[in-house]
Scaffold this motif. Structure first.
Motif, short mmCIF file in Angstrom:
data_model
loop_
_atom_site.label_atom_id
_atom_site.label_comp_id
_atom_site.label_asym_id
_atom_site.label_seq_id
_atom_site.Cartn_x
_atom_site.Cartn_y
_atom_site.Cartn_z
N LEU A 1 -21.86 -32.60 29.49
CA LEU A 1 -20.84 -33.16 30.38
C LEU A 1 -20.22 -34.41 29.80
CD1 LEU A 1 -22.48 -32.82 33.92
CD2 LEU A 1 -20.71 -31.38 32.89
N TYR A 2 -18.91 -34.57 30.06
CA TYR A 2 -18.20 -35.80 29.77
C TYR A 2 -17.19 -35.96 30.91
CZ TYR A 2 -15.26 -39.28 27.48
OH TYR A 2 -14.55 -40.42 27.18
N GLY A 3 -17.36 -36.97 31.72
CA GLY A 3 -16.45 -37.17 32.84
C GLY A 3 -16.63 -36.09 33.89
N HIS A 4 -15.52 -35.52 34.34
CA HIS A 4 -15.56 -34.51 35.39
C HIS A 4 -16.41 -33.31 34.97
CE1 HIS A 4 -12.52 -36.65 37.62
NE2 HIS A 4 -11.67 -36.57 36.62
N ALA A 5 -17.17 -32.78 35.93
CA ALA A 5 -17.96 -31.58 35.67
C ALA A 5 -17.18 -30.35 36.10
CB ALA A 5 -19.29 -31.66 36.43
N ASN A 6 -17.13 -29.37 35.23
CA ASN A 6 -16.51 -28.10 35.56
C ASN A 6 -17.60 -27.04 35.64
OD1 ASN A 6 -15.06 -25.49 35.29
ND2 ASN A 6 -13.28 -26.81 34.96
N LEU A 7 -17.51 -26.17 36.65
CA LEU A 7 -18.57 -25.17 36.85
C LEU A 7 -18.81 -24.34 35.59
CD1 LEU A 7 -18.34 -23.46 40.37
CD2 LEU A 7 -20.34 -24.45 39.27
N TYR A 8 -17.74 -23.98 34.90
CA TYR A 8 -17.98 -23.09 33.77
C TYR A 8 -18.65 -23.82 32.61
CZ TYR A 8 -13.96 -24.05 30.55
OH TYR A 8 -13.06 -24.58 29.66
N THR A 9 -18.48 -25.15 32.53
CA THR A 9 -19.24 -25.93 31.55
C THR A 9 -20.73 -25.83 31.84
OG1 THR A 9 -17.43 -27.50 31.33
CG2 THR A 9 -19.59 -28.23 30.60
N LEU A 10 -21.09 -25.96 33.12
CA LEU A 10 -22.50 -25.88 33.50
C LEU A 10 -23.08 -24.51 33.16
CD1 LEU A 10 -22.36 -27.62 37.01
CD2 LEU A 10 -22.52 -28.67 34.75
N PHE A 11 -22.32 -23.46 33.46
CA PHE A 11 -22.82 -22.11 33.17
C PHE A 11 -22.98 -21.89 31.66
CE2 PHE A 11 -22.04 -21.04 37.57
CZ PHE A 11 -22.98 -20.05 37.82
N MET A 12 -22.03 -22.41 30.87
CA MET A 12 -22.17 -22.22 29.42
C MET A 12 -23.38 -23.01 28.90
SD MET A 12 -18.19 -22.24 28.15
CE MET A 12 -18.53 -21.71 26.47
N GLY A 13 -23.57 -24.22 29.40
CA GLY A 13 -24.72 -25.01 28.98
C GLY A 13 -26.03 -24.35 29.38
N ALA A 14 -26.10 -23.86 30.63
CA ALA A 14 -27.31 -23.18 31.09
C ALA A 14 -27.51 -21.87 30.34
CB ALA A 14 -27.21 -22.91 32.60
N GLY A 15 -26.41 -21.18 30.01
CA GLY A 15 -26.52 -19.91 29.28
C GLY A 15 -27.17 -20.10 27.92
N VAL A 16 -26.74 -21.12 27.19
CA VAL A 16 -27.35 -21.40 25.88
C VAL A 16 -28.81 -21.78 26.05
CG1 VAL A 16 -27.31 -22.99 23.93
CG2 VAL A 16 -25.18 -22.02 24.78
N GLU A 17 -29.07 -22.57 27.08
CA GLU A 17 -30.44 -23.01 27.36
C GLU A 17 -31.38 -21.82 27.59
OE1 GLU A 17 -31.12 -26.47 30.22
OE2 GLU A 17 -31.69 -24.75 31.43
N GLN A 18 -30.85 -20.71 28.12
CA GLN A 18 -31.68 -19.56 28.47
C GLN A 18 -31.93 -18.61 27.30
OE1 GLN A 18 -29.72 -17.69 31.83
NE2 GLN A 18 -29.67 -19.60 32.98
N LEU A 19 -31.26 -18.84 26.15
CA LEU A 19 -31.38 -17.91 25.03
C LEU A 19 -32.68 -18.09 24.27
CD1 LEU A 19 -27.78 -18.16 23.52
CD2 LEU A 19 -28.68 -16.37 25.02
N ASP A 20 -33.19 -16.98 23.70
CA ASP A 20 -34.33 -17.09 22.80
C ASP A 20 -33.83 -17.46 21.40
OD1 ASP A 20 -33.44 -14.78 21.52
OD2 ASP A 20 -34.89 -13.47 22.52
N ALA A 21 -34.72 -17.48 20.43
CA ALA A 21 -34.37 -17.98 19.09
C ALA A 21 -33.31 -17.14 18.39
CB ALA A 21 -35.63 -18.05 18.23
#
Length: 583
Positions: free
Chosen positions: A264-284
């Motif tokens: 995040l930088y400044g305003h939060a956009n929902l799709y930013t959160l989903f992309m961040g969480a999506g990467v977080e959920q990936l395996d190696a």
């Protein structure tokens, strides 16, 4: 599924609050009361299922959706009329999902960011994702690990991979394939009705396997999607995450803002959160495939997202969607299909899609949080590659970009059509058309503004020469960069000071006591070249050019810029072309 179990799953959902805030977890159905049109669509689903089952030669309890699928219908499915949407009984799974989304209230769709994914985009995103997973092109392959869609809606993005998986294992033991599918496919969504539809259409893809199992050994088909919050941390890592996430600004609680601080930088956009969480959920070896607005490629608010993606899951593949109107109802933003991989990627493939897919370029994978330059046309590929390798940007040459401070509709009462005491002339975006400063007659009714006091004048008035650049151009305009110089003489003619409205960017020296590397006159002339206009089109595919994007514009080394002083017209155009490898 029992009613208590359904309520328990509902409690995991999170209702979107007013103006996009994320409310605390609660018992409320986040879909809210469904309109009658949506209930009519849901009411016809059992008949649709029966037709699907009959097509594979099934009979008896397999014609009854309640018995065939381990998922209960939402109450709304019993609230409509089966006779009103009989046209859907023979429809495709994609059309059934599209009919449901289209039946929702327009306000609900906008507030929750619900837009059905057209089939051609679902297929293209899966094609790109499977390539990054290492599945051989042109050869069917089973899913190599868990595939998750954290905002699955009616299941459109899960249909192509499930179909391929079933076809790839057509000659395997169907009972083993059916038993393994819950470990390979998972959908999550906050809308219980959409989740039920996902479970129905995915189960329908498994009917060919059911038909191969002896009747005595058949078991109800599993629910592959569940009600929940796709942003929550997941217990199981995924080999692939696909998504067409909701978007729009959201207000976050402090703990959620801390969790997503890296993206995040400044305003939060929902799709930013989903992309961040999506990467977080990936395996190696994981791959993220997303259908998202292209604003993440260059916008300031996405700079931390770009930095995180480049470091943890670099961009491997991007396809720009040219058809904006009609792809998503009411959505005119430029969109793209983007695939990121945990495996390091040195090159990114770029394509465009307008009915058919056209390869555009293959160039170095973008790095860091600065705007990512990706060409939308193949003849812009050399420009994008040259610009990405340049050592300077406009901000580093000593120029600072800002947005014009006047938001006119907030000062409507202070606007006037003629000069007067305490009034200051306004420069509008239309006054820059053609690349020269003038007074556009269409703005004469609001040509002046009354400055209320010294503080007001200090904030709004511009009293020094500058370069003015339109922040938004019209689609029909030939150029995306429209700049005009505001000279000392111009200021004198306009009364010594002007107020610039907020559809205009203002370029001024960063330090009034230090001359920038490139002079005002030369910079304005460079911005007017065809080459720079094409560079900007690689930064942003929209008609908007923010002050941040303008300041990030790549430029050649100082010695090259200084060598351009005194050049104008065709000679300057040729010099700029050579610098950006256009000959």
């Amino acid at each position: 599924m029992t009613a208590p179990a359904e309520r328990a799953k509902l409690s995991l959902a999170r209702e979107l609050g007013a103006r996009g805030s994320r409310n605390p977890v609660g018992e409320a159905d986040p879909a809210g009361p469904l309109p009658a049109s949506a209930c009519d669509v849901l009411a016809v689903v059992p008949a649709w299922w029966e037709a699907q089952a009959r097509a594979f030669g099934l009979s008896g309890r397999w014609l009854d959706l309640e018995q065939a699928l381990d998922a209960s219908a939402p109450e709304a499915a019993g609230g409509g009329s089966r006779t009103k949407r009989l046209d859907l009984v023979t429809s495709t799974a994609e059309d059934l999902g599209a009919a449901y989304v289209a039946s929702l209230d327009a306000g609900v769709r906008a507030r929750h960011g619900r837009h059905y994914t057209p089939p051609q985009l679902s297929v293209r995103l899966w094609t790109m994702t499977r390539a990054s997973l290492g599945l051989v092109r042109g050869r069917l392959g089973p899913l190599p690990g868990l595939l998750r869609d954290p905002a699955c809606g009616a299941g459109a993005l899960l249909l192509p991979p499930v179909r391929e998986h079933v076809q790839a294992l057509a000659h395997s033991d169907p009972r083993v394939t059916l038993a393994g599918i819950p470990n390979l496919v998972e959908g999550i969504d906050a809308d219980p009705a959409a989740v039920w539809l996902t479970n129905v259409v995915l189960a329908a893809e498994l009917l060919p396997l059911v038909a191969l199992v002896p009747e005595a050994r058949r078991r109800p088909l599993p629910a592959l999607a569940r009600v929940g919050d796709g942003l929550e941390a997941q217990e199981r890592s995924a080999r692939a995450v696909v998504m067409n996430p909701p978007y729009g600004r959201v207000r976050l609680a402090p703990d959620e803002r801390a969790r997503f601080a890296d993206v995040l930088y400044g305003h939060a956009n929902l799709y930013t959160l989903f992309m961040g969480a999506g990467v977080e959920q990936l395996d190696a070896k994981g791959v993220l495939g997303a259908l998202v607005p292209t604003s993440f490629l260059a916008g300031r608010y996405f700079s931390n997202l770009r930095t995180t993606l480049a470091a943890t899951a670099p961009l491997r593949d991007a396809t720009f969607v040219e058809e904006r109107d009609g792809v998503f109802a009411g959505v005119l933003q430029e969109t793209c299909l983007a695939v990121f991989s945990r495996r390091k990627a040195r090159k990114v493939s770029v394509a465009s899609m307008n009915g058919r897919v056209v390869d555009v370029a293959k160039l170095a994978a973008p790095r860091g949080g600065a705007p990512w330059l990706l060409p939308r046309r193949s003849d812009d590929a050399p420009i994008a590659a040259a610009a990405a390798a340049m050592p300077l940007n406009l901000g580093a040459t000593g120029w600072r970009a800002s947005t014009g401070p006047l938001v006119w509709n907030r000062r409507r009462a202070d606007l006037a059509d003629e000069a007067g005491e305490g009034r200051c002339p306004i420069i509008w975006a239309a006054d820059l058309d053609g690349g020269r400063l003038h007074r556009d007659p269409s703005r004469d009714a609001f040509r002046y503004i009354t400055l209320r006091d010294d503080r007001d004048a200090e904030v709004l008035a511009l009293r020094s020469p500058a370069i003015l650049v339109q922040r938004t151009t019209a689609p029909e305009q030939a150029r995306r960069v429209v700049a005009a110089e505001l000279t000392e003489d111009d200021l004198h003619r306009w009364g010594g000071q002007v107020v610039v409205e907020n559809h205009v960017n203002v370029l001024r020296p960063r330090d009034p006591n230090t001359a920038p590397i490139v002079s005002r006159g030369l910079l304005c002339a460079v911005l007017a070249t065809e080459c720079i206009d094409r560079v900007v089109r690689c930064v942003s595919g929209s008609v908007a050019l923010s002050a941040y994007e303008l300041e990030a514009l790549p430029l050649p080394p100082p010695d090259v810029l200084r060598s351009w002083e005194g050049l104008r017209g065709a000679v300057l155009e040729s010099a700029v072309h050579r610098a950006y490898r256009l000959g």
